[in-house]
Scaffold this active site. Sequence first.
Site, PDB file in Angstrom:
ATOM      1  N   ASN A  45       0.832  -1.206   0.000  1.00 45.02           N
ATOM      2  CA  ASN A  45       0.000   0.000   0.000  1.00 45.02           C
ATOM      3  C   ASN A  45       0.862   1.250   0.000  1.00 45.02           C
ATOM      4  O   ASN A  45       2.009   1.248   0.471  1.00 45.02           O
ATOM      5  CB  ASN A  45      -0.968   0.001   1.185  1.00 45.02           C
ATOM      6  CG  ASN A  45      -0.304  -0.111   2.538  1.00 45.02           C
ATOM      7  OD1 ASN A  45       0.671  -0.840   2.699  1.00 45.02           O
ATOM      8  ND2 ASN A  45      -0.810   0.614   3.512  1.00 45.02           N
ATOM      9  N   GLU A  47       0.247   5.663   0.657  1.00 44.81           N
ATOM     10  CA  GLU A  47      -0.702   6.687   1.094  1.00 44.81           C
ATOM     11  C   GLU A  47      -0.274   8.050   0.572  1.00 44.81           C
ATOM     12  O   GLU A  47       0.818   8.208   0.022  1.00 44.81           O
ATOM     13  CB  GLU A  47      -0.811   6.658   2.624  1.00 44.81           C
ATOM     14  CG  GLU A  47      -1.319   5.308   3.103  1.00 44.81           C
ATOM     15  CD  GLU A  47      -1.412   5.171   4.615  1.00 44.81           C
ATOM     16  OE1 GLU A  47      -0.896   6.037   5.344  1.00 44.81           O
ATOM     17  OE2 GLU A  47      -2.008   4.169   5.047  1.00 44.81           O
ATOM     18  N   CYS A  56      -4.423   0.485  -2.088  1.00 45.96           N
ATOM     19  CA  CYS A  56      -4.162  -0.735  -1.299  1.00 45.96           C
ATOM     20  C   CYS A  56      -3.140  -1.644  -1.992  1.00 45.96           C
ATOM     21  O   CYS A  56      -2.999  -1.633  -3.227  1.00 45.96           O
ATOM     22  CB  CYS A  56      -5.436  -1.542  -1.133  1.00 45.96           C
ATOM     23  SG  CYS A  56      -6.697  -0.776  -0.118  1.00 45.96           S
ATOM     24  N   GLU A  58      -3.283  -4.838  -2.519  1.00 41.49           N
ATOM     25  CA  GLU A  58      -3.869  -5.834  -3.435  1.00 41.49           C
ATOM     26  C   GLU A  58      -4.054  -5.264  -4.834  1.00 41.49           C
ATOM     27  O   GLU A  58      -3.826  -5.943  -5.841  1.00 41.49           O
ATOM     28  CB  GLU A  58      -5.233  -6.305  -2.915  1.00 41.49           C
ATOM     29  CG  GLU A  58      -5.188  -7.020  -1.584  1.00 41.49           C
ATOM     30  CD  GLU A  58      -5.303  -6.066  -0.381  1.00 41.49           C
ATOM     31  OE1 GLU A  58      -4.852  -4.904  -0.461  1.00 41.49           O
ATOM     32  OE2 GLU A  58      -5.840  -6.515   0.645  1.00 41.49           O
ATOM     33  N   CYS A  88      -9.855  -5.185   1.691  1.00 43.23           N
ATOM     34  CA  CYS A  88     -10.999  -4.286   1.849  1.00 43.23           C
ATOM     35  C   CYS A  88     -12.040  -4.579   0.764  1.00 43.23           C
ATOM     36  O   CYS A  88     -11.786  -5.322  -0.187  1.00 43.23           O
ATOM     37  CB  CYS A  88     -10.546  -2.827   1.786  1.00 43.23           C
ATOM     38  SG  CYS A  88     -10.249  -2.234   0.105  1.00 43.23           S
ATOM     39  N   CYS A  91     -11.006  -3.792  -2.897  1.00 44.22           N
ATOM     40  CA  CYS A  91     -10.066  -4.775  -3.453  1.00 44.22           C
ATOM     41  C   CYS A  91     -10.773  -6.097  -3.762  1.00 44.22           C
ATOM     42  O   CYS A  91     -10.480  -6.739  -4.777  1.00 44.22           O
ATOM     43  CB  CYS A  91      -8.898  -4.999  -2.500  1.00 44.22           C
ATOM     44  SG  CYS A  91      -7.810  -3.557  -2.419  1.00 44.22           S
TER      45      CYS A  91
END
Length: 132
Positions: A45, A47, A56, A58, A88, A91
């Site tokens: 991930n 940010e 993310c 994934e 999440c 994803c």
Amino acid sequence: MIQYHEQELLKRAQDIMQRAYSPYSSFKVGAALLSKTGKIYVGCNFESAAFGAGVCAERIALGSAIVNNENEFVAIAVCGNNSPTYPCGICRQALLEFGDIDVICSNSDLTIVKTYKLSELLPYSFLKIVKK
Ligand code: THU
């Protein structure tokens, strides 16, 4: 059914987790996606100060696979500090597009591992029927 080495996939997810750029949440996630051709694509991930701009682990792994011309997958391993770490909702939806793969969810030291079919994690999902 394609056989694969779950521990190898988990280890790749655990290794790449360290590369996460997550200064705002301090939550690192690593993912390793196995294609039907036998290759593994990893992601972590990242940010952003503009919060919604992060992505993310994934979906980074999925994007990496797609740019390498892959679109059929077998399994994804996810590693993070939750026990275990589950993908999440976004994803789950993004991955489902490419088939009902195995989702291997683990904690950061790989002592807790739970495996599901993606359809178990995202039942009654939306998939658009594309007419050819
Ligand atoms: N995160 C992932 O990378 N994968 C998930 O499935 C859940 C959340 C990231 C996003 C964000 O950078 C951090 O974890 C905290 O939510």
